[in-house]
Each structure stands twice: as C-alpha cells, then as structure tokens.
Enzyme design. Structure first.
Site, PDB file in Angstrom:
ATOM      1  N   LEU A 187       8.672  16.780 -28.234  1.00  0.00           N
ATOM      2  CA  LEU A 187       9.689  15.918 -27.648  1.00  0.00           C
ATOM      3  C   LEU A 187      11.032  16.316 -28.231  1.00  0.00           C
ATOM      4  O   LEU A 187      11.112  16.740 -29.389  1.00  0.00           O
ATOM      5  CB  LEU A 187       9.403  14.439 -27.958  1.00  0.00           C
ATOM      6  CG  LEU A 187       8.147  13.802 -27.361  1.00  0.00           C
ATOM      7  CD1 LEU A 187       8.002  12.367 -27.862  1.00  0.00           C
ATOM      8  CD2 LEU A 187       8.185  13.830 -25.841  1.00  0.00           C
ATOM      9  N   ASP A 188      12.084  16.155 -27.445  1.00  0.00           N
ATOM     10  CA  ASP A 188      13.428  16.438 -27.949  1.00  0.00           C
ATOM     11  C   ASP A 188      13.761  15.533 -29.126  1.00  0.00           C
ATOM     12  O   ASP A 188      13.211  14.434 -29.260  1.00  0.00           O
ATOM     13  CB  ASP A 188      14.471  16.205 -26.852  1.00  0.00           C
ATOM     14  CG  ASP A 188      14.374  17.214 -25.730  1.00  0.00           C
ATOM     15  OD1 ASP A 188      13.692  18.236 -25.897  1.00  0.00           O
ATOM     16  OD2 ASP A 188      14.983  16.965 -24.665  1.00  0.00           O
ATOM     17  N   ARG A 189      14.714  15.979 -29.931  1.00  0.00           N
ATOM     18  CA  ARG A 189      15.156  15.193 -31.083  1.00  0.00           C
ATOM     19  C   ARG A 189      15.528  13.771 -30.686  1.00  0.00           C
ATOM     20  O   ARG A 189      15.157  12.800 -31.346  1.00  0.00           O
ATOM     21  CB  ARG A 189      16.367  15.873 -31.733  1.00  0.00           C
ATOM     22  CG  ARG A 189      16.950  15.117 -32.921  1.00  0.00           C
ATOM     23  CD  ARG A 189      18.301  15.686 -33.323  1.00  0.00           C
ATOM     24  NE  ARG A 189      18.192  17.076 -33.713  1.00  0.00           N
ATOM     25  CZ  ARG A 189      17.967  17.486 -34.968  1.00  0.00           C
ATOM     26  NH1 ARG A 189      17.841  16.600 -35.939  1.00  0.00           N
ATOM     27  NH2 ARG A 189      17.878  18.766 -35.245  1.00  0.00           N
TER      28      ARG A 189
ATOM     29  N   ARG B 199      16.094  15.779 -18.393  1.00  0.00           N
ATOM     30  CA  ARG B 199      17.532  15.644 -18.625  1.00  0.00           C
ATOM     31  C   ARG B 199      18.339  16.452 -17.598  1.00  0.00           C
ATOM     32  O   ARG B 199      19.335  15.962 -17.040  1.00  0.00           O
ATOM     33  CB  ARG B 199      17.858  16.077 -20.048  1.00  0.00           C
ATOM     34  CG  ARG B 199      17.197  15.194 -21.098  1.00  0.00           C
ATOM     35  CD  ARG B 199      17.219  15.796 -22.489  1.00  0.00           C
ATOM     36  NE  ARG B 199      18.582  15.970 -22.977  1.00  0.00           N
ATOM     37  CZ  ARG B 199      18.873  16.471 -24.174  1.00  0.00           C
ATOM     38  NH1 ARG B 199      17.893  16.861 -24.995  1.00  0.00           N
ATOM     39  NH2 ARG B 199      20.132  16.590 -24.562  1.00  0.00           N
TER      40      ARG B 199
ATOM     41  N   THR C 211      14.606  12.014 -28.044  1.00  0.00           N
ATOM     42  CA  THR C 211      13.605  11.282 -27.273  1.00  0.00           C
ATOM     43  C   THR C 211      12.646  10.545 -28.194  1.00  0.00           C
ATOM     44  O   THR C 211      12.186  11.084 -29.197  1.00  0.00           O
ATOM     45  CB  THR C 211      12.809  12.249 -26.377  1.00  0.00           C
ATOM     46  OG1 THR C 211      13.720  12.995 -25.569  1.00  0.00           O
ATOM     47  CG2 THR C 211      11.851  11.494 -25.476  1.00  0.00           C
TER      48      THR C 211
END
Length: 232
Positions: free
Chosen positions: A59-61, A162, A63
């Site tokens: 997961l993105d930072r 995104r 998220t």
C-alpha cells in the site's frame, strides 16, 4: 509503535497469513532511503515462528487499511498465485474532490511510469504505451463539493486508483502528486483507505472476509457524505 500497538492492529490471523490495519503516513518497506517503515515492526508478529512475516502486497505510504502479510515462504507463494490471477478482491474508500455525476462507472485507462521530471516519480495515463488498468467505482455518498467513492481495482498497477480518480477530474483529497490544481499541501493526509479484502486462501473453504474501519482523519469528510462513524 510498540509491539503491543502493532499487535493491536491485527484484523485477522491464521497459520498462513496476517491482515494488518496499516496506519496512514508510514511506508510499508524501506524506500528512497527512509528508515521508518512498517517492516521494522514485523518481528513482533512472529508468534512463535522462526522468521517475521513478509509483505503479501503493498500500500502507498499515505494509504491506510487492510494489508496482507505472509507468515512463511509457502504462504507467500500461495498469495503470489492469488494476486497473479486477480483472485483476491480489494475494495477501497476514497474521498475525492468535486461531485461525481454518475453513481457508478468504470475507468479503463492504461498507465505508465513518468520520467523523473519532478520531485516525486509518478504514473500517468498513456494510451499508446501504457499497461492495461481498470478501476470500477460506486458513489456511496456526496457532501459539500466532495464525493465518497468505493473503488474496486480490477488490475493492480502502482498508484492506479490515484491516477484514475485524477484522470476523471476528481483527484483524491490529500493527493499532492496527482491533484492538477497544485494546491494540495504535501503534509496533508491522503483520503484513501483499503476498506476490505476477500481472500480465497483455502480451496475448500469460503473466502476470508476482512474489513478495516476508516482512519480518524477521514471521519469528518465521511460524515459529511452521510457515513455514520462507528464509535471506537
């Protein structure tokens, strides 16, 4: 985080996998020279096994929400097979700018990595050379010039949700990379949450269903779109 704090974020545990409620604002692994990342806390999640768990996906930072960890090599192989065949169903909640007109829809736009032309590398829509990327969306509520979306990725490209939201004119709140207005501060939290997973881990058993409550910073916007926040 302390060992107790990381253990308290467990949503699911069995012999093969763990599902963790990832907090927003922390990278899942070391990247770009960063020291503070989620992996450094994994030794607290061994529960008697000889090695810490490993990331089943990323997961993105910014998220938050459901993150799968593999407890050993065989589990990692099984998860790899499931992700490769898109058998694991993922659902995200996002608060996006503006009022999305259609109650549901599909975003089918190929993506490719953009060159290092700004501070952060980024993805872009690329109709000629991009990799196939598809996201389904459904409006769960609308507020004061914001929309609460359920996003269901049908492919797993980096930053897919995104980029796709920005591409239809509704960037996710807090997305300073993909908000074309350029008005989003870098320190603003991202309003993107990995809400649920459906994992068909065991062939002869029903899929494992896991949900994560939204993080505190999203609660006000969710209320404004009609969500009734469950008391913690």
């Amino acid at each position: 985080m302390t060992p107790d704090e990381i253990i308290n974020r467990l949503l699911y545990r069995d012999a093969l996998i763990l599902v963790l409620d990832k907090p927003p604002g922390i990278a899942v692994h070391t990247a770009n020279g960063g020291v503070h990342n989620l992996e450094r806390y994994f030794p607290a999640l061994q529960f008697g096994l000889p090695n810490p768990p490993t990331l089943g996906h990323r997961l993105d930072r910014g998220t938050s929400g459901c993150l799968i960890l593999a407890r050993h090599r065989q589990a990692a192989q099984r998860l790899g097979e499931l992700f490769k065949t898109n058998a694991i169903k993922k659902s995200y909640w996002a608060i996006v700018k503006g009022l999305v007109a259609q109650d549901e829809g599909r975003i089918d736009l190929p993506l490719s990595k953009q060159s290092q032309s700004r501070k952060h590398w980024w993805m872009k829509v690329d109709q000629e050379n991009g990799i196939h990327a598809v996201t389904d969306y459904r409006v769960l509520g609308r507020g004061d010039d914001i929309t609460w979306l359920e996003l269901t990725p049908q492919t797993g490209r980096t930053h897919q949700l995104r980029v796709h939201c920005a591409a239809i004119g509704h960037p996710i709140l807090g997305d300073y990379i993909y908000d074309p207005s350029g008005e989003t501060p870098e320190k603003m939290p991202l309003y993107l949450h990995a809400r649920s997973l459906e994992i068909p881990l065991y062939p002869k058993k029903p899929p494992i269903l896991v949900e994560a409550d939204p993080p505190p910073h999203m609660e006000g916007a969710l209320r404004g779109c009609g969500y009734l926040v469950t008391p913690q």
